[in-house]
Design a protein around this motif. Structure first.
Motif, PDB file in Angstrom:
ATOM      1  N   VAL A 203       0.820  -1.223   0.000  1.00 21.67           N
ATOM      2  CA  VAL A 203       0.000   0.000   0.000  1.00 21.67           C
ATOM      3  C   VAL A 203       0.853   1.273   0.000  1.00 21.67           C
ATOM      4  CG1 VAL A 203      -1.887  -1.208   1.136  1.00 21.67           C
ATOM      5  CG2 VAL A 203      -0.250   0.063   2.524  1.00 21.67           C
ATOM      6  N   TYR A 204       2.176   1.142  -0.235  1.00 26.45           N
ATOM      7  CA  TYR A 204       3.091   2.284  -0.320  1.00 26.45           C
ATOM      8  C   TYR A 204       3.268   2.997   1.017  1.00 26.45           C
ATOM      9  CZ  TYR A 204       2.043   1.673  -5.318  1.00 26.45           C
ATOM     10  OH  TYR A 204       1.863   1.157  -6.573  1.00 26.45           O
ATOM     11  N   ALA A 205       3.031   2.309   2.131  1.00 19.65           N
ATOM     12  CA  ALA A 205       3.146   2.928   3.448  1.00 19.65           C
ATOM     13  C   ALA A 205       4.584   2.867   3.952  1.00 19.65           C
ATOM     14  CB  ALA A 205       2.229   2.214   4.433  1.00 19.65           C
ATOM     15  N   SER A 206       4.846   3.579   5.038  1.00 17.60           N
ATOM     16  CA  SER A 206       6.131   3.447   5.705  1.00 17.60           C
ATOM     17  C   SER A 206       6.152   2.132   6.482  1.00 17.60           C
ATOM     18  CB  SER A 206       6.363   4.612   6.663  1.00 17.60           C
ATOM     19  OG  SER A 206       5.451   4.543   7.755  1.00 17.60           O
ATOM     20  N   PHE A 207       7.346   1.646   6.775  1.00 18.06           N
ATOM     21  CA  PHE A 207       7.463   0.414   7.559  1.00 18.06           C
ATOM     22  C   PHE A 207       6.865   0.621   8.952  1.00 18.06           C
ATOM     23  CE2 PHE A 207       9.542  -2.436  10.524  1.00 18.06           C
ATOM     24  CZ  PHE A 207       9.437  -3.661   9.875  1.00 18.06           C
ATOM     25  N   ALA A 208       7.077   1.805   9.533  1.00 19.72           N
ATOM     26  CA  ALA A 208       6.563   2.070  10.889  1.00 19.72           C
ATOM     27  C   ALA A 208       5.038   1.993  10.923  1.00 19.72           C
ATOM     28  CB  ALA A 208       7.032   3.439  11.360  1.00 19.72           C
ATOM     29  N   THR A 209       4.393   2.575   9.940  1.00 18.50           N
ATOM     30  CA  THR A 209       2.929   2.517   9.900  1.00 18.50           C
ATOM     31  C   THR A 209       2.446   1.084   9.743  1.00 18.50           C
ATOM     32  OG1 THR A 209       2.746   4.755   8.979  1.00 18.50           O
ATOM     33  CG2 THR A 209       0.882   3.257   8.615  1.00 18.50           C
ATOM     34  N   ALA A 210       3.089   0.347   8.840  1.00 13.39           N
ATOM     35  CA  ALA A 210       2.688  -1.050   8.626  1.00 13.39           C
ATOM     36  C   ALA A 210       2.905  -1.876   9.887  1.00 13.39           C
ATOM     37  CB  ALA A 210       3.476  -1.645   7.458  1.00 13.39           C
ATOM     38  N   TRP A 211       4.012  -1.668  10.573  1.00  9.59           N
ATOM     39  CA  TRP A 211       4.296  -2.436  11.801  1.00  9.59           C
ATOM     40  C   TRP A 211       3.253  -2.122  12.875  1.00  9.59           C
ATOM     41  CZ3 TRP A 211       5.234  -1.356  16.882  1.00  9.59           C
ATOM     42  CH2 TRP A 211       5.753  -2.413  17.649  1.00  9.59           C
ATOM     43  N   GLN A 212       2.921  -0.863  13.023  1.00  7.32           N
ATOM     44  CA  GLN A 212       1.913  -0.480  14.032  1.00  7.32           C
ATOM     45  C   GLN A 212       0.544  -1.092  13.722  1.00  7.32           C
ATOM     46  OE1 GLN A 212       2.155   3.776  13.865  1.00  7.32           O
ATOM     47  NE2 GLN A 212       4.154   3.843  14.875  1.00  7.32           N
ATOM     48  N   VAL A 213       0.169  -1.110  12.447  1.00  7.82           N
ATOM     49  CA  VAL A 213      -1.119  -1.692  12.083  1.00  7.82           C
ATOM     50  C   VAL A 213      -1.100  -3.204  12.295  1.00  7.82           C
ATOM     51  CG1 VAL A 213      -2.743  -2.093  10.188  1.00  7.82           C
ATOM     52  CG2 VAL A 213      -1.720   0.168  10.498  1.00  7.82           C
ATOM     53  N   LYS A 214       0.022  -3.847  11.985  1.00  6.72           N
ATOM     54  CA  LYS A 214       0.148  -5.288  12.259  1.00  6.72           C
ATOM     55  C   LYS A 214      -0.061  -5.558  13.745  1.00  6.72           C
ATOM     56  CE  LYS A 214       1.968  -8.582  10.512  1.00  6.72           C
ATOM     57  NZ  LYS A 214       1.431  -9.902  10.063  1.00  6.72           N
ATOM     58  N   ARG A 215       0.557  -4.772  14.592  1.00  7.31           N
ATOM     59  CA  ARG A 215       0.417  -4.925  16.042  1.00  7.31           C
ATOM     60  C   ARG A 215      -1.032  -4.731  16.471  1.00  7.31           C
ATOM     61  NH1 ARG A 215       2.509   0.116  19.025  1.00  7.31           N
ATOM     62  NH2 ARG A 215       0.573   0.805  18.013  1.00  7.31           N
ATOM     63  N   ASP A 216      -1.650  -3.656  15.994  1.00  6.82           N
ATOM     64  CA  ASP A 216      -3.021  -3.343  16.406  1.00  6.82           C
ATOM     65  C   ASP A 216      -4.015  -4.357  15.848  1.00  6.82           C
ATOM     66  OD1 ASP A 216      -1.844  -1.180  17.586  1.00  6.82           O
ATOM     67  OD2 ASP A 216      -2.529   0.285  16.118  1.00  6.82           O
ATOM     68  N   HIS A 217      -3.754  -4.823  14.655  1.00  2.00           N
ATOM     69  CA  HIS A 217      -4.638  -5.830  14.051  1.00  2.00           C
ATOM     70  C   HIS A 217      -4.585  -7.122  14.855  1.00  2.00           C
ATOM     71  CE1 HIS A 217      -5.931  -8.772  10.894  1.00  2.00           C
ATOM     72  NE2 HIS A 217      -6.795  -7.815  10.643  1.00  2.00           N
ATOM     73  N   ALA A 218      -3.388  -7.504  15.304  1.00  2.00           N
ATOM     74  CA  ALA A 218      -3.247  -8.709  16.123  1.00  2.00           C
ATOM     75  C   ALA A 218      -4.002  -8.566  17.444  1.00  2.00           C
ATOM     76  CB  ALA A 218      -1.765  -8.996  16.388  1.00  2.00           C
ATOM     77  N   ILE A 219      -3.938  -7.381  18.041  1.00  2.00           N
ATOM     78  CA  ILE A 219      -4.686  -7.137  19.286  1.00  2.00           C
ATOM     79  C   ILE A 219      -6.186  -7.265  19.029  1.00  2.00           C
ATOM     80  CG2 ILE A 219      -5.285  -5.376  21.001  1.00  2.00           C
ATOM     81  CD1 ILE A 219      -2.393  -4.327  20.698  1.00  2.00           C
ATOM     82  N   ALA A 220      -6.645  -6.685  17.924  1.00  2.00           N
ATOM     83  CA  ALA A 220      -8.071  -6.747  17.599  1.00  2.00           C
ATOM     84  C   ALA A 220      -8.528  -8.182  17.385  1.00  2.00           C
ATOM     85  CB  ALA A 220      -8.370  -5.899  16.365  1.00  2.00           C
ATOM     86  N   LEU A 221      -7.703  -8.978  16.689  1.00  2.00           N
ATOM     87  CA  LEU A 221      -8.055 -10.384  16.465  1.00  2.00           C
ATOM     88  C   LEU A 221      -8.103 -11.145  17.785  1.00  2.00           C
ATOM     89  CD1 LEU A 221      -6.032 -11.357  13.251  1.00  2.00           C
ATOM     90  CD2 LEU A 221      -8.491 -10.958  13.460  1.00  2.00           C
ATOM     91  N   ALA A 222      -7.114 -10.888  18.656  1.00  2.00           N
ATOM     92  CA  ALA A 222      -7.083 -11.577  19.946  1.00  2.00           C
ATOM     93  C   ALA A 222      -8.289 -11.193  20.799  1.00  2.00           C
ATOM     94  CB  ALA A 222      -5.783 -11.253  20.681  1.00  2.00           C
ATOM     95  N   SER A 223      -8.674  -9.927  20.755  1.00  2.00           N
ATOM     96  CA  SER A 223      -9.812  -9.482  21.563  1.00  2.00           C
ATOM     97  C   SER A 223     -11.110 -10.133  21.096  1.00  2.00           C
ATOM     98  CB  SER A 223      -9.946  -7.959  21.496  1.00  2.00           C
ATOM     99  OG  SER A 223     -10.370  -7.534  20.215  1.00  2.00           O
TER     100      SER A 223
END
Length: 235
Positions: A203-223
């Motif tokens: 999606v042409y994003a920065s690595f930092a943005t992608a890493w943060q979304v990966k982290r938050d997405h994992a939290i959302a899935l776990a919840s």
């Protein structure tokens, strides 16, 4: 390996691929639609075909699409893409940004062309304007477009609710705002196995943005997997 961010597409699509991408972003064409094509890439390639390839049909559809959906475009990325384009493409986007001047996200795009007024048509623009006047969407802009030249038919463009139902990334932009974060989240919903680097490149994003979304997405899935007992601390 060091992550290298890209903001522009590497390959220019062929005509059939561009038509499919146009259909995929909600331009109603009698052609199969590509699934979730990148919105800004498609807009850029359409504008190049329209201005450098003198395709008035594509131009009319692009202008109509932008009028309906400009609020959900990633204006920062579009501005960066257009900066590396031809003079005529930059003039088009400067004019379109001026048309939507109430959206301050387009201020830099509006200033992307500083040259003299250009005529849309290679010949006959002055004659057509004397007969019909200027297209009100371009009136006073850096691009002179005669009225009645570009077809403006609402049925050519899908409405925001219809496009949100068809296009995953557009839907997430509606929910979260037109941002790289929204695009990352949509891409992860489609493929949760993407690494941070692959997600960023998708999606042409920065690595930092992608890493943060990966982290938050994992939290959302776990919840989503938590039972009521665990949520309330019961055993």
């Amino acid at each position: 390996m060091v992550f290298s961010r890209a903001l522009a597409p590497v390959e220019v699509p062929g005509r059939d691929a561009l038509t499919a991408a146009m259909a995929g972003i909600g331009i109603e064409l009698a052609a199969p639609a590509a699934p979730d094509p990148n919105i800004e890439d498609t807009m850029l390639f359409c504008s190049a075909e329209a201005m450098d390839g003198s395709d008035l049909r594509i131009l009319a559809l692009l202008v109509g699409w932008f009028g309906v959906h400009h609020a959900w475009v990633n204006a920062d990325r579009l501005t960066r893409l257009v900066a590396g384009s031809s003079e005529r493409v930059r003039a088009l986007w400067s004019a379109l940004a001026g048309w939507q001047a109430k959206d301050r996200r387009y201020a830099r795009l509006a200033g992307g062309y500083r040259g003299p007024r250009l005529d849309l048509l290679a010949a006959g623009t002055e004659f057509q304007i004397r007969r019909h006047g200027e297209d009100v969407r371009f009136e006073g802009a850096c691009l002179r477009v005669p009225a009645n030249l570009l077809r403006d038919r609402p049925g050519d463009i899908a409405s925001p609710d219809v496009l949100a139902a068809r296009h995953r990334m557009y839907r997430y932009r509606v929910m979260m705002g037109p941002s790289y974060r929204a695009d990352c989240w949509a891409a992860l919903e489609a493929d949760p196995t993407l690494t941070s680097a692959a997600l960023a490149r998708r999606v042409y994003a920065s690595f930092a943005t992608a890493w943060q979304v990966k982290r938050d997405h994992a939290i959302a899935l776990a919840s989503a997997r938590l039972t009521p007992a665990r949520i309330h601390g019961s055993t």
